[in-house]
Design a protein around this motif. Structure first.
Motif, mmCIF file in Angstrom:
data_model
loop_
_atom_site.group_PDB
_atom_site.id
_atom_site.type_symbol
_atom_site.label_atom_id
_atom_site.label_comp_id
_atom_site.label_asym_id
_atom_site.label_seq_id
_atom_site.Cartn_x
_atom_site.Cartn_y
_atom_site.Cartn_z
ATOM 1 N N GLN A 1 30.317 45.257 35.494
ATOM 2 C CA GLN A 1 31.540 44.454 35.579
ATOM 3 C C GLN A 1 31.712 43.630 34.305
ATOM 4 O O GLN A 1 32.793 43.580 33.724
ATOM 5 N N LEU B 1 37.097 45.216 27.182
ATOM 6 C CA LEU B 1 38.553 45.028 27.107
ATOM 7 C C LEU B 1 38.927 43.906 26.148
ATOM 8 O O LEU B 1 40.102 43.605 25.963
ATOM 9 N N HIS C 1 36.819 41.419 50.769
ATOM 10 C CA HIS C 1 37.478 42.722 50.679
ATOM 11 C C HIS C 1 36.767 43.531 49.614
ATOM 12 O O HIS C 1 36.325 43.019 48.623
ATOM 13 N N ARG D 1 27.907 52.925 23.146
ATOM 14 C CA ARG D 1 27.831 51.494 23.409
ATOM 15 C C ARG D 1 27.634 50.681 22.132
ATOM 16 O O ARG D 1 28.040 49.529 22.056
ATOM 17 N N LEU E 1 28.332 46.712 22.624
ATOM 18 C CA LEU E 1 27.588 46.375 23.843
ATOM 19 C C LEU E 1 26.083 46.454 23.579
ATOM 20 O O LEU E 1 25.294 45.878 24.309
ATOM 21 N N MET F 1 37.329 51.688 26.198
ATOM 22 C CA MET F 1 36.126 52.352 26.707
ATOM 23 C C MET F 1 36.226 52.547 28.210
ATOM 24 O O MET F 1 36.672 51.669 28.934
ATOM 25 N N PHE G 1 33.792 53.858 31.497
ATOM 26 C CA PHE G 1 32.371 54.049 31.810
ATOM 27 C C PHE G 1 32.173 55.108 32.896
ATOM 28 O O PHE G 1 33.116 55.528 33.557
ATOM 29 N N SER H 1 30.267 54.700 35.772
ATOM 30 C CA SER H 1 30.403 54.173 37.129
ATOM 31 C C SER H 1 31.766 53.503 37.249
ATOM 32 O O SER H 1 32.368 53.105 36.275
ATOM 33 N N TYR H 2 32.218 53.423 38.474
ATOM 34 C CA TYR H 2 33.534 52.836 38.705
ATOM 35 C C TYR H 2 33.466 51.365 38.344
ATOM 36 O O TYR H 2 32.783 50.592 38.981
ATOM 37 N N ASP H 3 34.188 50.985 37.329
ATOM 38 C CA ASP H 3 34.037 49.635 36.818
ATOM 39 C C ASP H 3 35.298 48.806 36.992
ATOM 40 O O ASP H 3 35.478 47.812 36.337
ATOM 41 N N LEU H 4 36.197 49.233 37.869
ATOM 42 C CA LEU H 4 37.373 48.404 38.126
ATOM 43 C C LEU H 4 36.915 47.091 38.751
ATOM 44 O O LEU H 4 35.855 47.015 39.353
ATOM 45 N N PHE H 5 37.758 46.053 38.609
ATOM 46 C CA PHE H 5 37.399 44.764 39.181
ATOM 47 C C PHE H 5 37.824 44.762 40.649
ATOM 48 O O PHE H 5 39.018 44.824 40.943
ATOM 49 N N PRO H 6 36.861 44.704 41.569
ATOM 50 C CA PRO H 6 37.173 44.955 42.980
ATOM 51 C C PRO H 6 38.036 43.879 43.629
ATOM 52 O O PRO H 6 38.641 44.138 44.661
ATOM 53 N N HIS H 7 38.097 42.699 43.022
ATOM 54 C CA HIS H 7 38.860 41.614 43.651
ATOM 55 C C HIS H 7 40.302 41.577 43.150
ATOM 56 O O HIS H 7 41.041 40.661 43.459
ATOM 57 N N TYR I 1 43.887 47.983 46.271
ATOM 58 C CA TYR I 1 42.615 47.491 45.735
ATOM 59 C C TYR I 1 41.727 48.695 45.426
ATOM 60 O O TYR I 1 41.849 49.740 46.064
ATOM 61 N N SER J 1 38.863 49.502 46.223
ATOM 62 C CA SER J 1 38.123 50.061 47.366
ATOM 63 C C SER J 1 38.966 51.049 48.166
ATOM 64 O O SER J 1 38.431 51.840 48.934
ATOM 65 N N ARG K 1 43.845 51.205 32.154
ATOM 66 C CA ARG K 1 43.478 49.828 31.812
ATOM 67 C C ARG K 1 43.043 49.730 30.351
ATOM 68 O O ARG K 1 43.290 48.719 29.685
ATOM 69 N N ALA K 2 42.386 50.775 29.855
ATOM 70 C CA ALA K 2 41.991 50.776 28.447
ATOM 71 C C ALA K 2 43.182 51.110 27.546
ATOM 72 O O ALA K 2 43.362 50.514 26.483
#
Lengths: 222, 250
Positions: free
Chosen positions: A123, A130, A221, B50, B55, B86, B88, B90-96, B138, B140, B154-155
């Motif tokens: 995360q 970004l 959620h 990276r 990174l 970039m 990645f 693994s799923y790196d979206l912001f879950p909230h 969302y 999820s 998003r990138a």
């Protein structure tokens, strides 16, 4: 049992309710301010630990160990009876604020820290890639998620700290515990005084528990 | 110097503790070029990507973007990273955050663009990847393939000069791999400069202008795809392709 309940002096209870109400407000005020300060202290400490700020993080660690491993009663005695010896005089109310936030800060810090650690490195990395700054990553990505992870333990701390306020009667603060002890000492109506004490704490804590439960459900959620 | 060179990696070396993960790796990427990096797991391909956006730090060599060295102590990575998109594994979206919030975060907070303008851009890009109806969902609620497409958008919305893809299909169910690769092919057609780490050989062959083969932290071979797949120039790449059963007999 019925006889025992009948033996309760209803007039005594009615007569002293206002004292309990005043004391309940005082307890709530101290709890509110103390907990608000605890949250601020806790958040700061957890960020210092997370970012591994040199030197200061060792001070924070020392504070957390000291605060978690000494009883609140001892901390209060130190503030109320110890500090005046070196010329720092605090009234009971300020002692209560400082004592509660000193204790609560370390518990909140641990809750926040575990929340922050639960948020995966990916995360942070995807937010950094970004172009977000470290501060923005914390503010927009890590803390909001960490907060919902930490919420159950933050709520548990809130309830724990409200209950801890019962100790403040020892520094002559007229909180709920103090009023009950006072009435027992004056009139020997032990049963009535304690019953009202229990009811007063339940009236304060039960709604908070329920609100905490609802908050937890709503913030979850994903 | 060739003015067309966008990214220049010059003999970079990287250690994880005692272990050397990159050994004097050099690579140039021209504007609009699509470079696919292949190699066995643990060969350093992800680390190479990276390093490009900071990174990971490097212990030797240098990386330049647009002719400016970006691997210096005082590099302002928040500025450089806006030019480097970039995605990645693994799923790196912001879950909230919703899909749209995920996409708008960086343009709003980093580039300080007007919300109205970027929202329009975002919706256009979402439409392009076929996810316009998911803008209020969302992460999820999305499948893995949908999440990766959102991550690409998003990138992209930052208008990067180059896109890095780090095994973006490796964690996907097979039936979802295509929808993500299609988006990448579409980007390639639009002229985006890309460096792609992947295990999808067919895809690599179809999309690459240049194949980079890595093994043990070293860049072993850099070839055009038809040469690499039909007539690999080194023994190590030969062995690698044999394992995948991909050397095609003519």
């Amino acid at each position: 049992m019925v006889d025992y309940i009948k033996s309760f002096d209803i007039d005594f209870i009615k007569q002293h309710i206002p004292q309990y109400v005043d004391a309940a407000w005082l307890t709530l005020r101290i709890a509110f301010i103390g907990i608000a300060l605890s949250l601020i202290i806790g958040l700061f400490c957890s960020l210092i630990l997370h970012f591994k700020v040199p030197v200061i993080r060792h001070i924070v660690k020392g504070y957390i160990e000291l605060s978690r491993n000494t009883p609140l009663l001892v901390q209060l005695f130190f503030l109320y009876f110890g500090l005046p010896k070196i010329g720092i005089l605090l009234d009971s109310e300020h002692c209560a604020y400082i004592g509660l936030s000193f204790l609560g800060g370390s518990y909140m810090a641990e809750s926040f820290r575990s929340g922050i650690e639960a948020i995966g490195k990916i995360q942070t990395e995807s937010a950094l890639s970004l172009g977000l700054s470290r501060f923005q990553v914390m503010l927009y990505i890590v803390l909001p998620q960490a907060f919902s992870v930490s919420l159950p333990s933050l709520c548990a701390n809130v309830i724990f700290l409200i209950k801890e306020t019962s100790v403040f009667s020892v520094v002559a603060l007229a909180d709920l515990m103090y009023v009950a002890k006072d009435l027992i000492g004056l009139y020997y109506n032990t049963d009535e005084a304690l019953l009202m004490l229990v009811i007063a704490y339940i009236i304060i804590l039960l709604p908070i528990s329920i609100i905490a439960g609802i908050l937890e459900k709503r913030l979850r959620h994903g | 110097m060739d003015n067309n060179i966008l990214l220049k990696i010059d003999e970079i070396t990287k250690f994880f503790g005692e272990h050397k993960v990159l050994n004097k790796a050099s690579l140039t990427v021209e504007k609009g070029e699509i470079v696919v990096v292949l190699g066995p797991s643990g060969c350093g391909k992800s680390t190479l990507l990276r390093c490009i956006n900071g990174l990971e730090d490097i212990q030797g060599g240098s990386i330049s973007l647009d002719g400016n060295v970006i691997t210096q102590k005082d590099t302002r990575w928040t500025e450089i990273r806006q030019k480097i998109g970039m995605v990645f594994q693994s799923y790196d979206l912001f879950p909230h955050m919703t899909v749209l919030q995920n996409i708008l975060l960086a343009p709003l907070r980093v580039q300080h663009r007007k919300k109205q303008d970027i929202k329009e851009d975002a919706l256009k890009l979402l439409e392009r990847v076929g996810l316009l109806d998911k803008k209020a969902s969302y992460p999820s609620e999305l499948s893995g393939g949908q999440r990766q497409r959102v991550a690409i958008v998003r990138a992209l919305i930052m208008n990067p000069e180059i896109m890095l893809f780090d095994e973006v299909t490796a964690a996907l169910d097979p039936e979802m791999v295509h929808e993500v690769l299609d988006v990448m092919l579409d980007l390639a057609k639009a002229g985006m400069t890309m460096v792609i780490v992947t295990h999808e050989m067919q895809f690599a062959k179809a999309i690459a202008d240049k194949i980079v083969f890595m093994d043990n932290g070293e860049i072993v071979e850099i070839s055009k795809p038809d040469i690499f797949f039909n007539n690999p120039q080194t023994e190590r790449s030969q062995r690698f392709l044999n394992k995948f059963n991909y050397t095609e007999k003519r």
